[in-house]
Design a protein around this motif. Structure first.
Motif, PDB file in Angstrom:
ATOM      1  N   VAL A 111       0.816  -1.210   0.000  1.00 59.14           N
ATOM      2  CA  VAL A 111       0.000   0.000   0.000  1.00 59.14           C
ATOM      3  C   VAL A 111       0.852   1.263   0.000  1.00 59.14           C
ATOM      4  O   VAL A 111       0.658   2.164  -0.825  1.00 59.14           O
ATOM      5  CB  VAL A 111      -0.954  -0.002   1.214  1.00 59.14           C
ATOM      6  CG1 VAL A 111      -1.669   1.342   1.344  1.00 59.14           C
ATOM      7  CG2 VAL A 111      -1.975  -1.121   1.074  1.00 59.14           C
ATOM      8  N   GLY A 112       1.792   1.342   0.943  1.00 58.14           N
ATOM      9  CA  GLY A 112       2.599   2.560   1.053  1.00 58.14           C
ATOM     10  C   GLY A 112       3.476   2.788  -0.158  1.00 58.14           C
ATOM     11  O   GLY A 112       3.474   3.871  -0.756  1.00 58.14           O
ATOM     12  N   ASP A 113       4.230   1.762  -0.547  1.00 57.99           N
ATOM     13  CA  ASP A 113       5.080   1.900  -1.727  1.00 57.99           C
ATOM     14  C   ASP A 113       4.241   2.064  -2.984  1.00 57.99           C
ATOM     15  O   ASP A 113       4.621   2.775  -3.923  1.00 57.99           O
ATOM     16  CB  ASP A 113       5.986   0.674  -1.876  1.00 57.99           C
ATOM     17  CG  ASP A 113       7.034   0.591  -0.778  1.00 57.99           C
ATOM     18  OD1 ASP A 113       7.151   1.555   0.004  1.00 57.99           O
ATOM     19  OD2 ASP A 113       7.732  -0.428  -0.709  1.00 57.99           O
ATOM     20  N   GLY A 114       3.074   1.412  -3.004  1.00 56.07           N
ATOM     21  CA  GLY A 114       2.235   1.464  -4.195  1.00 56.07           C
ATOM     22  C   GLY A 114       1.760   2.860  -4.531  1.00 56.07           C
ATOM     23  O   GLY A 114       1.818   3.282  -5.689  1.00 56.07           O
ATOM     24  N   ILE A 115       1.299   3.595  -3.543  1.00 53.38           N
ATOM     25  CA  ILE A 115       0.773   4.929  -3.838  1.00 53.38           C
ATOM     26  C   ILE A 115       1.907   5.893  -4.209  1.00 53.38           C
ATOM     27  O   ILE A 115       1.737   6.768  -5.062  1.00 53.38           O
ATOM     28  CB  ILE A 115      -0.074   5.465  -2.660  1.00 53.38           C
ATOM     29  CG1 ILE A 115      -0.968   6.604  -3.154  1.00 53.38           C
ATOM     30  CG2 ILE A 115       0.798   5.909  -1.500  1.00 53.38           C
ATOM     31  CD1 ILE A 115      -2.055   6.982  -2.177  1.00 53.38           C
ATOM     32  N   ALA A 116       3.074   5.718  -3.594  1.00 52.42           N
ATOM     33  CA  ALA A 116       4.223   6.537  -3.984  1.00 52.42           C
ATOM     34  C   ALA A 116       4.629   6.241  -5.422  1.00 52.42           C
ATOM     35  O   ALA A 116       4.916   7.160  -6.211  1.00 52.42           O
ATOM     36  CB  ALA A 116       5.393   6.283  -3.039  1.00 52.42           C
ATOM     37  N   ASN A 117       4.624   4.972  -5.800  1.00 47.38           N
ATOM     38  CA  ASN A 117       5.000   4.598  -7.161  1.00 47.38           C
ATOM     39  C   ASN A 117       3.996   5.117  -8.183  1.00 47.38           C
ATOM     40  O   ASN A 117       4.375   5.485  -9.306  1.00 47.38           O
ATOM     41  CB  ASN A 117       5.122   3.081  -7.271  1.00 47.38           C
ATOM     42  CG  ASN A 117       6.318   2.537  -6.508  1.00 47.38           C
ATOM     43  OD1 ASN A 117       7.190   3.289  -6.094  1.00 47.38           O
ATOM     44  ND2 ASN A 117       6.354   1.233  -6.305  1.00 47.38           N
TER      45      ASN A 117
END
Length: 225
Positions: A111-117
């Protein structure tokens, strides 16, 4: 929100505005992901199989970092100098969102890395097509997504109370990630300019973040939380 940006505030650049900054922040993000996944595999993984699987994902992140570092060098940029402006923001993000257990670590990865990506992909979409292609290559996350989703869904189905706890954790992650993206764009005007010019105005930045939130909600649904 973002500061007002115009070309008069930017130095003259031969390359597309924001390219070195985008690759620099991505390179440090991938290097940080490698270090974080390696640590999580060693300290939080509940089994040797999980430790091995997360370690494999960490190796893939390091390969992405190497690709970005080499591309920066090929552009004539100093990779260390390109990454340095983003060290404080990304280190703060990881410090503020340190997982307490294995499930939190998986949700952060997905979730966290996904939205940043998603944010980085949107910036790249407005730059040279070759840059967008490189960004898509290093941000590919099918294997990582499948790994996180399968394990989190299984735990939530077995223990519904875990779902409520992880939902609160995910909401915290998305808030911190959106704040991080805003700070990065505001601190590096070349990145924000790419979005403002391509979208036609400052107001569209707000719509971008609404889109990022929608993608976040899809990930939450995939996790079953």
């Amino acid at each position: 929100m973002f500061p007002k940006i115009s070309r008069s505030t930017l130095p003259c650049m031969k390359e597309s505005p924001g390219v070195v900054d985008l690759l620099g922040v991505l390179a440090y993000a991938e290097l940080s992901a490698y270090a974080r996944m390696t640590e999580d595999a060693a300290t939080l993984a509940p089994s040797l199989a999980d430790r091995a699987a997360l370690s494999e994902l960490a190796v893939a992140e390091y390969a992405h970092f190497s690709l970005l570092r080499d591309h920066l060098a090929g552009l004539g940029a100093d990779p260390d100098a390109a990454m340095t402006p983003f060290v404080a923001a990304l280190d703060a993000w990881h410090a503020q969102t340190r997982p307490a257990d294995w499930l939190q670590a998986l949700v952060k990865t997905y979730v966290g890395d996904g939205i940043a990506n998603d944010f980085y992909r949107e910036v790249a979409r407005h730059l040279d097509p070759s840059v967008a292609k490189l960004v898509d290559e290093v941000l590919v996350d099918e294997v990582r997504s499948q790994f996180a989703v399968e394990r989190v869904r299984a735990e939530v189905e077995a223990d519904p109370a875990a779902g409520a706890r992880l939902a609160l954790w995910a909401r915290r992650l998305v808030g911190e990630a959106l704040s991080q993206a805003q700070q990065v764009a505001a601190a590096r005007p070349e990145l924000a300019l790419s979005l403002v010019e391509a979208s036609g105005g400052q107001a569209d930045i707000s719509r971008l973040f609404a889109t990022l939130t929608e993608e976040h909600n899809k990930r939450m649904a995939a996790l079953g939380i």
